[in-house]
Design a protein around this motif. Sequence first.
Motif, short mmCIF file in Angstrom:
data_model
loop_
_atom_site.label_atom_id
_atom_site.label_comp_id
_atom_site.label_asym_id
_atom_site.label_seq_id
_atom_site.Cartn_x
_atom_site.Cartn_y
_atom_site.Cartn_z
N THR A 149 0.83 -1.21 0.00
CA THR A 149 0.00 0.00 0.00
C THR A 149 0.86 1.26 0.00
OG1 THR A 149 -1.74 -1.17 1.22
CG2 THR A 149 -1.83 1.23 1.23
N MET A 150 1.94 1.25 0.75
CA MET A 150 2.83 2.40 0.79
C MET A 150 3.46 2.66 -0.57
SD MET A 150 6.14 2.98 3.26
CE MET A 150 6.99 1.57 2.53
N ILE A 151 3.87 1.60 -1.28
CA ILE A 151 4.45 1.75 -2.62
C ILE A 151 3.40 2.30 -3.58
CG2 ILE A 151 5.49 0.53 -4.55
CD1 ILE A 151 7.35 0.79 -2.21
N GLU A 152 2.17 1.79 -3.48
CA GLU A 152 1.10 2.26 -4.36
C GLU A 152 0.81 3.74 -4.13
OE1 GLU A 152 -0.41 0.87 -6.80
OE2 GLU A 152 0.49 -1.12 -6.65
N LYS A 153 0.83 4.17 -2.90
CA LYS A 153 0.60 5.59 -2.60
C LYS A 153 1.70 6.47 -3.18
CE LYS A 153 -2.13 5.02 1.65
NZ LYS A 153 -2.18 5.26 3.12
N GLN A 154 2.94 5.99 -3.10
CA GLN A 154 4.05 6.76 -3.67
C GLN A 154 3.90 6.91 -5.18
OE1 GLN A 154 7.59 4.73 -2.44
NE2 GLN A 154 7.50 5.46 -0.33
N GLN A 155 3.48 5.83 -5.84
CA GLN A 155 3.28 5.90 -7.28
C GLN A 155 2.12 6.83 -7.63
OE1 GLN A 155 2.85 1.72 -8.29
NE2 GLN A 155 4.97 1.63 -9.04
N ALA A 156 1.04 6.80 -6.83
CA ALA A 156 -0.12 7.65 -7.08
C ALA A 156 0.22 9.13 -6.91
CB ALA A 156 -1.26 7.26 -6.15
N MET A 157 1.21 9.42 -6.06
CA MET A 157 1.61 10.81 -5.83
C MET A 157 2.66 11.29 -6.83
SD MET A 157 1.82 10.69 -1.65
CE MET A 157 2.40 12.39 -1.52
#
Length: 315
Positions: free
Chosen positions: A39-47
Amino acid sequence: MIYKIAKTELQMLFYSPIAWLVLIIFTFQCGLIFTGSVTMIEKQQAMGYDPMFISSSIFGRLFYEVQNYLFLYIPLLTMGLVSKDLAGGTMKLLYSSPMTNAQIILGKYLSMVIFALVLVSIFIVYVIFSLFAVENFDVLQILTGILGLFLLICTYAAVGLFFSTLTSYQIIAAVATLVFLTFLNFIDRIWQDIDFVRDVTFWLSLPRHAGTFIGGMICSEEIAYFIMFPAMCVWFSIVRLSSRVQKSSWVRNFAKYAGVFLIMAMVAYVSSRPALMGYIDTTRENSLTLTPNSQEIVKKLKGGLTITTYSNLLD
């Protein structure tokens, strides 16, 4: 005989709720950590960020956090390996059967090794998922980390087996195992200002040795450690079990313990010499290996080397 004892021990272990409880809690905690990392990696990509070293970022956090509380599970599994036989009188039946003390101990330890395989096999599910979800997944580094955790569990189990031979009370065996494993997990944090003590505590620290595997490096020193330390505990267990049947003087028993310990210390010293160490860097980009240019510079180095480090107080 060893296989039959291991099979019987595993059957008794899974007939009780302890083994299933450990598996359920271990799986649940690993799932929470893994999904949190993804989830943390996905949030970084979304930002809009471009994450780097995704494989080590996800599994590095998973392995290190699992390693921090792994020693809490093992005393529950090992506390009754020999203690229950001593308390229930079944050890006398084993003595009367055509098997040796070494076969009894090795059979019980083999059951723990098999259970360790069951525990680490949970990580394979996450590896399969990552093969499809992570681009250029660093599978060799992750498998090396799983190997390190497997060897760590086997070492914990050997310690628990030894303490189980010391008493017929399972609770005492569990508490003693927990105290000793806690000591080995935090020993590298005491008396670090003394050079000799720091070297000794650094070598005795179990997480430090497993951390080398988790980082993606297979080192001959760590392999020697994870072979000699469990072997020493298993031999101590055999000596302790033999002393219950064959009455021998404490001097003779102490000599057996001391002899094995000295052999381990000798192997540990030899394996820790830099000139005799061997390494295998399993990371995809060989990020743990010096570049060829750096290696050439090091070869030209003559005499000693002094490194001065500075702490950033505003960090």
